[in-house]
Design a protein around this motif. Sequence first.
Motif, PDB file in Angstrom:
ATOM      1  N   LEU A 155      33.497  34.917  31.521  1.00 59.07           N
ATOM      2  CA  LEU A 155      34.064  34.477  32.920  1.00 59.07           C
ATOM      3  C   LEU A 155      34.357  35.555  33.466  1.00 59.07           C
ATOM      4  O   LEU A 155      35.583  36.300  33.269  1.00 59.07           O
ATOM      5  CB  LEU A 155      35.050  33.691  32.657  1.00 59.07           C
ATOM      6  CG  LEU A 155      34.828  32.335  31.533  1.00 59.07           C
ATOM      7  CD1 LEU A 155      36.027  31.422  31.477  1.00 59.07           C
ATOM      8  CD2 LEU A 155      33.630  31.514  32.142  1.00 59.07           C
ATOM      9  N   ASP A 156      34.004  36.106  34.471  1.00 57.35           N
ATOM     10  CA  ASP A 156      34.122  37.019  35.565  1.00 57.35           C
ATOM     11  C   ASP A 156      34.996  36.378  36.769  1.00 57.35           C
ATOM     12  O   ASP A 156      34.359  35.665  37.366  1.00 57.35           O
ATOM     13  CB  ASP A 156      33.231  38.073  35.902  1.00 57.35           C
ATOM     14  CG  ASP A 156      32.499  38.785  34.952  1.00 57.35           C
ATOM     15  OD1 ASP A 156      33.492  39.557  34.414  1.00 57.35           O
ATOM     16  OD2 ASP A 156      31.425  38.689  34.781  1.00 57.35           O
ATOM     17  N   VAL A 157      36.365  36.531  36.856  1.00 53.59           N
ATOM     18  CA  VAL A 157      37.111  35.920  37.676  1.00 53.59           C
ATOM     19  C   VAL A 157      37.073  36.908  38.571  1.00 53.59           C
ATOM     20  O   VAL A 157      37.377  38.103  38.798  1.00 53.59           O
ATOM     21  CB  VAL A 157      38.432  35.580  37.058  1.00 53.59           C
ATOM     22  CG1 VAL A 157      39.404  35.118  38.343  1.00 53.59           C
ATOM     23  CG2 VAL A 157      38.198  34.253  35.890  1.00 53.59           C
ATOM     24  N   LYS A 158      37.179  36.152  40.244  1.00 53.23           N
ATOM     25  CA  LYS A 158      37.357  37.143  41.233  1.00 53.23           C
ATOM     26  C   LYS A 158      38.648  37.847  41.261  1.00 53.23           C
ATOM     27  O   LYS A 158      39.843  37.643  40.944  1.00 53.23           O
ATOM     28  CB  LYS A 158      37.289  36.277  42.487  1.00 53.23           C
ATOM     29  CG  LYS A 158      35.929  35.888  42.672  1.00 53.23           C
ATOM     30  CD  LYS A 158      36.243  34.541  43.945  1.00 53.23           C
ATOM     31  CE  LYS A 158      34.801  33.681  44.114  1.00 53.23           C
ATOM     32  NZ  LYS A 158      35.008  32.546  44.753  1.00 53.23           N
ATOM     33  N   GLN A 159      38.841  39.087  41.435  1.00 50.47           N
ATOM     34  CA  GLN A 159      39.771  39.872  41.361  1.00 50.47           C
ATOM     35  C   GLN A 159      40.998  39.549  42.365  1.00 50.47           C
ATOM     36  O   GLN A 159      40.625  39.038  43.459  1.00 50.47           O
ATOM     37  CB  GLN A 159      39.472  41.476  41.767  1.00 50.47           C
ATOM     38  CG  GLN A 159      38.604  42.265  40.916  1.00 50.47           C
ATOM     39  CD  GLN A 159      38.576  43.494  40.952  1.00 50.47           C
ATOM     40  OE1 GLN A 159      39.020  44.234  42.146  1.00 50.47           O
ATOM     41  NE2 GLN A 159      38.163  44.408  39.965  1.00 50.47           N
ATOM     42  N   GLY A 160      42.243  39.605  41.706  1.00 52.67           N
ATOM     43  CA  GLY A 160      43.412  38.938  42.502  1.00 52.67           C
ATOM     44  C   GLY A 160      43.769  37.599  42.231  1.00 52.67           C
ATOM     45  O   GLY A 160      44.660  36.941  42.493  1.00 52.67           O
ATOM     46  N   MET A 161      42.410  36.741  41.586  1.00 53.71           N
ATOM     47  CA  MET A 161      42.813  35.476  41.196  1.00 53.71           C
ATOM     48  C   MET A 161      43.094  35.109  39.828  1.00 53.71           C
ATOM     49  O   MET A 161      43.071  34.029  39.454  1.00 53.71           O
ATOM     50  CB  MET A 161      41.558  34.848  41.713  1.00 53.71           C
ATOM     51  CG  MET A 161      41.415  34.817  43.251  1.00 53.71           C
ATOM     52  SD  MET A 161      39.861  33.975  43.801  1.00 53.71           S
ATOM     53  CE  MET A 161      40.455  32.158  43.856  1.00 53.71           C
ATOM     54  N   GLU A 162      43.205  36.044  39.041  1.00 49.10           N
ATOM     55  CA  GLU A 162      43.458  36.099  37.458  1.00 49.10           C
ATOM     56  C   GLU A 162      44.696  34.931  37.225  1.00 49.10           C
ATOM     57  O   GLU A 162      44.604  34.155  36.483  1.00 49.10           O
ATOM     58  CB  GLU A 162      43.629  37.227  36.903  1.00 49.10           C
ATOM     59  CG  GLU A 162      42.548  38.139  37.028  1.00 49.10           C
ATOM     60  CD  GLU A 162      42.569  39.138  38.301  1.00 49.10           C
ATOM     61  OE1 GLU A 162      41.725  39.877  38.627  1.00 49.10           O
ATOM     62  OE2 GLU A 162      43.457  38.975  39.252  1.00 49.10           O
ATOM     63  N   THR A 163      45.979  35.365  37.642  1.00 48.18           N
ATOM     64  CA  THR A 163      47.106  34.305  37.789  1.00 48.18           C
ATOM     65  C   THR A 163      46.673  32.808  37.947  1.00 48.18           C
ATOM     66  O   THR A 163      47.077  32.001  37.438  1.00 48.18           O
ATOM     67  CB  THR A 163      48.155  34.834  38.512  1.00 48.18           C
ATOM     68  OG1 THR A 163      48.414  36.187  37.897  1.00 48.18           O
ATOM     69  CG2 THR A 163      49.223  33.808  38.090  1.00 48.18           C
ATOM     70  N   ASP A 164      45.885  32.697  39.193  1.00 51.89           N
ATOM     71  CA  ASP A 164      45.610  31.358  39.535  1.00 51.89           C
ATOM     72  C   ASP A 164      44.798  30.453  38.622  1.00 51.89           C
ATOM     73  O   ASP A 164      44.741  29.459  38.230  1.00 51.89           O
ATOM     74  CB  ASP A 164      45.097  31.234  40.923  1.00 51.89           C
ATOM     75  CG  ASP A 164      46.285  31.556  41.962  1.00 51.89           C
ATOM     76  OD1 ASP A 164      47.395  31.392  41.779  1.00 51.89           O
ATOM     77  OD2 ASP A 164      45.946  31.842  43.183  1.00 51.89           O
TER      78      ASP A 164
END
Length: 103
Positions: A8-17
Amino acid sequence: MILEVAILDVKQGMETDFEASFALAQSIISSMDGYVSHELQRCIENRSRYILLVQWETLSDHTEGFRGSDEYREWKRLLHHFYDPFPTVEHFHSVYSTETITS
Protein backbone atom coordinates in the motif's frame (compact mmCIF):
# COMPACT_ATOMS: atom_id res chain seq x y z
CA MET A 1 -4.58 -21.24 4.38
CA ILE A 2 -4.08 -18.34 1.95
CA LEU A 3 -1.97 -15.25 2.58
CA GLU A 4 -3.13 -12.06 0.90
CA VAL A 5 -0.27 -9.59 0.42
CA ALA A 6 -0.92 -5.95 -0.53
CA ILE A 7 1.74 -3.26 -0.87
CA LEU A 8 0.00 0.00 0.00
CA ASP A 9 1.59 3.25 -1.17
CA VAL A 10 -0.20 6.01 0.72
CA LYS A 11 -0.18 9.57 -0.59
CA GLN A 12 2.53 11.51 1.22
CA GLY A 13 1.25 13.51 4.15
CA MET A 14 -1.81 11.28 4.58
CA GLU A 15 -0.17 8.52 6.63
CA THR A 16 -1.73 9.55 9.96
CA ASP A 17 -5.21 9.78 8.43
CA PHE A 18 -4.71 6.43 6.69
CA GLU A 19 -3.72 4.73 9.95
CA ALA A 20 -6.77 6.21 11.71
CA SER A 21 -9.07 5.00 8.92
CA PHE A 22 -7.44 1.59 8.93
CA ALA A 23 -8.08 1.34 12.68
CA LEU A 24 -11.80 1.61 11.84
CA ALA A 25 -11.68 -0.57 8.72
CA GLN A 26 -9.92 -3.50 10.36
CA SER A 27 -13.10 -4.43 12.22
CA ILE A 28 -14.78 -4.87 8.83
CA ILE A 29 -12.29 -7.37 7.47
CA SER A 30 -11.97 -9.25 10.74
CA SER A 31 -15.73 -9.89 10.77
CA MET A 32 -15.77 -11.66 7.38
CA ASP A 33 -16.32 -15.38 6.85
CA GLY A 34 -13.02 -17.16 6.27
CA TYR A 35 -10.93 -14.40 7.87
CA VAL A 36 -8.10 -15.75 10.05
CA SER A 37 -5.81 -12.82 10.93
CA HIS A 38 -4.20 -9.65 9.61
CA GLU A 39 -1.37 -7.27 10.23
CA LEU A 40 -0.42 -3.88 8.83
CA GLN A 41 3.26 -2.96 8.82
CA ARG A 42 4.90 0.35 7.91
CA CYS A 43 8.08 0.50 5.86
CA ILE A 44 11.14 1.94 7.60
CA GLU A 45 12.85 3.22 4.44
CA ASN A 46 9.70 4.65 2.82
CA ARG A 47 7.36 5.97 5.51
CA SER A 48 4.47 6.23 3.02
CA ARG A 49 4.56 2.51 2.19
CA TYR A 50 2.73 -0.18 4.14
CA ILE A 51 2.26 -3.89 3.72
CA LEU A 52 -1.03 -5.54 4.58
CA LEU A 53 -0.94 -9.27 5.29
CA VAL A 54 -4.27 -11.06 5.66
CA GLN A 55 -4.72 -14.77 6.23
CA TRP A 56 -7.85 -16.34 4.78
CA GLU A 57 -9.09 -19.89 5.00
CA THR A 58 -9.60 -20.02 1.20
CA LEU A 59 -8.91 -17.80 -1.79
CA SER A 60 -12.61 -17.42 -2.49
CA ASP A 61 -13.19 -16.15 1.07
CA HIS A 62 -11.24 -13.07 -0.04
CA THR A 63 -11.90 -12.74 -3.76
CA GLU A 64 -15.59 -13.62 -3.74
CA GLY A 65 -16.79 -13.41 -0.13
CA PHE A 66 -15.11 -10.22 1.02
CA ARG A 67 -14.81 -8.39 -2.29
CA GLY A 68 -18.39 -9.23 -3.20
CA SER A 69 -19.84 -8.03 0.10
CA ASP A 70 -21.57 -4.85 1.22
CA GLU A 71 -18.86 -4.57 3.87
CA TYR A 72 -16.24 -4.28 1.12
CA ARG A 73 -17.95 -1.13 -0.17
CA GLU A 74 -17.44 0.44 3.26
CA TRP A 75 -13.80 -0.79 3.30
CA LYS A 76 -13.26 0.93 -0.06
CA ARG A 77 -14.90 4.14 1.14
CA LEU A 78 -12.64 4.27 4.18
CA LEU A 79 -9.33 3.35 2.51
CA HIS A 80 -9.09 3.43 -1.27
CA HIS A 81 -8.71 7.21 -1.64
CA PHE A 82 -5.38 7.07 0.24
CA TYR A 83 -3.54 4.95 -2.38
CA ASP A 84 -1.35 6.16 -5.23
CA PRO A 85 -0.89 4.02 -7.19
CA PHE A 86 -3.67 1.59 -6.45
CA PRO A 87 -2.18 -1.50 -4.75
CA THR A 88 -1.41 -4.79 -6.37
CA VAL A 89 -2.81 -7.65 -4.30
CA GLU A 90 -1.40 -11.16 -4.59
CA HIS A 91 -2.19 -14.42 -2.84
CA PHE A 92 0.26 -17.02 -1.55
CA HIS A 93 0.13 -20.47 -0.03
CA SER A 94 2.74 -21.99 2.23
CA VAL A 95 5.49 -24.16 0.80
CA TYR A 96 7.65 -24.33 3.94
CA SER A 97 7.35 -22.80 7.36
CA THR A 98 8.80 -23.30 10.81
CA GLU A 99 5.47 -24.89 11.74
CA THR A 100 6.10 -27.77 9.31
CA ILE A 101 9.54 -28.67 10.69
CA THR A 102 9.44 -31.79 12.87
CA SER A 103 12.18 -33.42 14.91
